[in-house]
Design an enzyme around this catalytic site. Structure first.
Site, PDB file in Angstrom:
ATOM      1  CE  LYS A   1     -19.372   8.028 -54.111  1.00 48.66           C
ATOM      2  NZ  LYS A   1     -18.047   8.599 -53.992  1.00 48.66           N
TER       3      LYS A   1
ATOM      4  CE  LYS B   1     -21.333  11.282 -52.813  1.00 51.33           C
ATOM      5  NZ  LYS B   1     -20.097  11.412 -53.023  1.00 51.33           N
TER       6      LYS B   1
ATOM      7  CB  SER C   1     -22.271  18.554 -57.138  1.00 50.92           C
ATOM      8  OG  SER C   1     -22.093  17.122 -57.958  1.00 50.92           O
TER       9      SER C   1
END
Ligand code: PBG
Length: 349
Positions: free
Chosen positions: A218, A272, A298
């Site tokens: 991440k 991510k 997002s």
């Protein structure tokens, strides 16, 4: 030579190309692309509803849906509305949902103690969805940021995020979520050693079958901006997350992160953000072969949806193309805010 009585056929493009212009190629990759049936026969990857995980935002109240301006088309849902959305997702065949809470600012404190409240929004949603829609998989985020007043994923002391102290809290958070019905625990906090500690904590509490999907790689990314609006941490976050999330410049380090998480007991890996990090998806899948997921986050959603809404790109095609890219890179599934829309489209609805 018998004289044909048939009418001469219409001239085609090939009639007008003199034979001597042929390159005499034995291999012509365009042959397999000549028609739809042939393209379908040679297609290497497919996208199905089984590839989709739908992240949803849960908030307080009843009968409430609240738009998120930086994520047009995505809303925060009160628990009853989240149950309704889950039923719709199940009807469409979406295998699993990922739950994220918008916590009332009054309930946030420096320790993120609301994360351990078994009546918190995520736990309420888990219980309600498990009762009404028992067959859909429920994935919960383990990290403290929706609950801390400073917006960080861990405990903060003199400007530092404490690692081991945070892990101890995350283990309790994971057990609270498992007790409320979580099927998959997805730690997104990037503390060192948390997968092993959470595995041990879950097992000790009798949750040997609860899976762990590790946000193994991440990155400290600007693509999370709209998500922070959605869970209400955009304004409160002090500083940035670069002392625990990965540097976007690093690729090999993602392999080390994943190797540790696998050793500590991760069942599935996640990368991510998604599209900007497809090389990482490919490398993790190629190296370890674990079930590997990508999170189309997002900011990626906002960019694509913004362009669609402006009529700048073909919305029908661009979303499926973006998801197919993850499959081509080796992902076994994608967390995407487009999930219900794509599921409908795949079902021809
Ligand atoms: C935090 C968390 C984040 C996202 C999922 N879990 C944001 C962050 O790290 O600040 C981002 C998801 C998205 O942008 O869609 N634990």
């Amino acid at each position: 030579m018998p004289v044909s009585t048939a009418r001469p056929r219409a001239k085609t493009e090939t009639d007008t190309v003199p034979a001597e212009h042929s390159l005499g190629l034995a291999t012509r990759l365009r042959r397999n692309r000549k028609s739809d049936w042939s393209r379908r026969l040679v297609r290497e990857n497919t996208l199905t509803v089984d590839d989709l995980i739908w992240p949803i935002f849960v908030m307080d109240g009843a009968g409430r849906r609240e738009p998120i301006p930086s994520m047009p088309g995505v809303e925060r849902l009160s628990v009853d509305e989240a149950v309704r959305a889950s039923a719709e997702a199940a009807r469409l065949g979406i295998p699993a949902l990922a739950l994220f809470p918008y916590t009332d600012p009054d309930l946030r404190d420096p320790e993120g103690s609301e994360a351990l409240n078994d009546g918190n929004l995520v736990c309420q949603a888990l219980r309600a969805i498990k009762t009404e829609v028992p067959d859909i998989g429920l994935i919960t985020d383990v990290a403290l940021d929706p609950y801390t007043s400073h917006g960080h994923d861990g405990l903060l002391e003199n400007g530092r995020i404490l690692n081991d102290e945070t892990v101890a809290v995350l283990v309790r958070q994971a057990v609270v979520q498992a007790e409320a019905g979580a099927d998959v625990i997805a730690p997104s906090d990037m503390m060192d050693g948390r997968i092993g500690a959470i595995r041990e904590g879950l097992d000790a509490a009798g949750f040997e079958d609860v899976q762990i999907m590790s946000y193994a790689a991440k990155y400290a990314s600007a693509f999370y901006g709209p998500f922070r609006d959605a869970i209400g941490t955009a304004k409160t976050l002090s500083g940035d997350k670069r002392t625990y999330q990965m540097d976007p410049a690093n690729g090999l380090e993602a392999l080390r992160e994943a190797a540790l998480d696998i050793e500590e007991g991760a069942d599935m890996l996640m990368v991510k953000p998604g599209l900007p990090y497809l090389d990482i998806v490919f490398r993790l899948k190629d190296t370890f072969g674990l079930p590997t997921y990508a999170y189309q986050v997002s900011g990626e959603y906002a960019m694509i949806e913004g362009a669609i809404r402006n009529g700048w790109v073909d919305g029908e095609r661009i979303v499926v193309e973006s998801l197919m890219a993850f499959k081509r890179a080796g992902a076994d599934g994608i967390l995407t805010y487009f999930a219900p829309r794509v599921a409908k489209r795949l079902a021809g609805l």
